[in-house]
Design a protein around this motif. Structure first.
Motif, short mmCIF file in Angstrom:
data_model
loop_
_atom_site.label_atom_id
_atom_site.label_comp_id
_atom_site.label_asym_id
_atom_site.label_seq_id
_atom_site.Cartn_x
_atom_site.Cartn_y
_atom_site.Cartn_z
N ALA A 101 0.53 0.27 6.89
CA ALA A 101 -0.22 -0.86 7.45
C ALA A 101 -1.46 -1.18 6.63
CB ALA A 101 -0.61 -0.55 8.90
N LEU A 102 -2.17 -0.16 6.19
CA LEU A 102 -3.37 -0.37 5.38
C LEU A 102 -3.02 -1.00 4.03
CD1 LEU A 102 -6.35 0.23 5.80
CD2 LEU A 102 -6.02 2.36 4.59
N ASN A 103 -1.95 -0.53 3.42
CA ASN A 103 -1.51 -1.13 2.16
C ASN A 103 -0.99 -2.54 2.38
OD1 ASN A 103 -1.71 0.56 -0.31
ND2 ASN A 103 -0.87 2.06 1.10
N GLY A 104 -0.39 -2.81 3.51
CA GLY A 104 0.06 -4.17 3.82
C GLY A 104 -1.12 -5.13 3.92
N ALA A 105 -2.19 -4.69 4.56
CA ALA A 105 -3.39 -5.53 4.65
C ALA A 105 -4.00 -5.75 3.28
CB ALA A 105 -4.40 -4.88 5.59
N ALA A 106 -4.05 -4.70 2.48
CA ALA A 106 -4.59 -4.83 1.12
C ALA A 106 -3.70 -5.73 0.27
CB ALA A 106 -4.73 -3.45 0.48
N LEU A 107 -2.40 -5.66 0.48
CA LEU A 107 -1.47 -6.51 -0.25
C LEU A 107 -1.71 -7.98 0.08
CD1 LEU A 107 1.24 -6.82 -1.92
CD2 LEU A 107 2.36 -6.76 0.30
N VAL A 108 -1.91 -8.29 1.34
CA VAL A 108 -2.17 -9.67 1.75
C VAL A 108 -3.47 -10.18 1.14
CG1 VAL A 108 -2.71 -11.13 3.74
CG2 VAL A 108 -0.80 -9.53 3.84
N SER B 284 -3.62 -13.13 -1.63
CA SER B 284 -4.30 -14.38 -1.30
C SER B 284 -5.45 -14.69 -2.25
CB SER B 284 -4.82 -14.34 0.14
OG SER B 284 -5.82 -13.36 0.26
N SER B 285 -6.00 -13.66 -2.90
CA SER B 285 -7.08 -13.90 -3.85
C SER B 285 -6.56 -14.10 -5.27
CB SER B 285 -8.08 -12.74 -3.82
OG SER B 285 -7.48 -11.57 -4.33
N GLY B 286 -5.26 -13.97 -5.47
CA GLY B 286 -4.67 -14.22 -6.76
C GLY B 286 -4.60 -13.02 -7.68
N ALA B 287 -4.87 -11.83 -7.16
CA ALA B 287 -4.82 -10.61 -7.97
C ALA B 287 -3.39 -10.06 -7.93
CB ALA B 287 -5.81 -9.60 -7.45
N THR B 288 -2.55 -10.59 -8.78
CA THR B 288 -1.13 -10.26 -8.76
C THR B 288 -0.88 -8.79 -9.08
OG1 THR B 288 -0.72 -12.51 -9.52
CG2 THR B 288 1.12 -10.98 -9.61
N LEU B 289 -1.58 -8.26 -10.06
CA LEU B 289 -1.36 -6.87 -10.45
C LEU B 289 -1.69 -5.91 -9.31
CD1 LEU B 289 -0.55 -4.96 -12.72
CD2 LEU B 289 -2.94 -4.91 -13.43
N TYR B 290 -2.78 -6.17 -8.61
CA TYR B 290 -3.13 -5.34 -7.45
C TYR B 290 -2.10 -5.49 -6.34
CZ TYR B 290 -7.70 -4.44 -9.51
OH TYR B 290 -8.71 -4.05 -10.34
N ALA B 291 -1.63 -6.70 -6.12
CA ALA B 291 -0.63 -6.93 -5.08
C ALA B 291 0.66 -6.16 -5.37
CB ALA B 291 -0.35 -8.42 -4.94
N VAL B 292 1.08 -6.17 -6.62
CA VAL B 292 2.28 -5.43 -7.00
C VAL B 292 2.07 -3.93 -6.82
CG1 VAL B 292 3.77 -4.84 -8.95
CG2 VAL B 292 3.13 -7.21 -8.55
N THR B 293 0.89 -3.46 -7.18
CA THR B 293 0.59 -2.04 -7.01
C THR B 293 0.63 -1.64 -5.55
OG1 THR B 293 -0.80 -2.12 -8.98
CG2 THR B 293 -1.10 -0.24 -7.50
N PHE B 294 0.02 -2.45 -4.68
CA PHE B 294 0.06 -2.14 -3.25
C PHE B 294 1.48 -2.20 -2.71
CE2 PHE B 294 -4.52 -3.61 -3.23
CZ PHE B 294 -5.03 -2.34 -3.08
N ALA B 295 2.30 -3.10 -3.22
CA ALA B 295 3.69 -3.19 -2.78
C ALA B 295 4.46 -1.93 -3.19
CB ALA B 295 4.35 -4.43 -3.36
N LEU B 296 4.22 -1.44 -4.40
CA LEU B 296 4.89 -0.21 -4.84
C LEU B 296 4.47 0.99 -4.00
CD1 LEU B 296 4.77 -0.61 -8.73
CD2 LEU B 296 6.75 -0.78 -7.22
#
Length: 53
Positions: free
Chosen positions: A15-22, A26-38
């Motif tokens: 859940a915490l990583n899901g919130a961080a992923l969102v 939403s801020s356009g940080a694709t690399l961070y979003a992919v990392t949180f998804a992994l």
């Protein structure tokens, strides 16, 4: 640590990583979003391994 507590910690981490992923997506940080998804995928696999025992 018992399985019930371990499962709840994995759910909290997912859940915490899901919130961080969102937030990252939403801020356009694709690399961070992919990392949180992994990390979410890894925690999901670990949760599945603990839950099936």
């Amino acid at each position: 640590m018992n399985r019930r507590r371990l499962r709840s910690m994995y759910v909290f981490g997912i859940a915490l990583n899901g919130a961080a992923l969102v937030v990252a997506a939403s801020s356009g940080a694709t690399l961070y979003a992919v990392t949180f998804a992994l990390v979410m995928v890894y925690l999901g696999i670990r949760y599945w391994m603990v839950a099936r025992e």
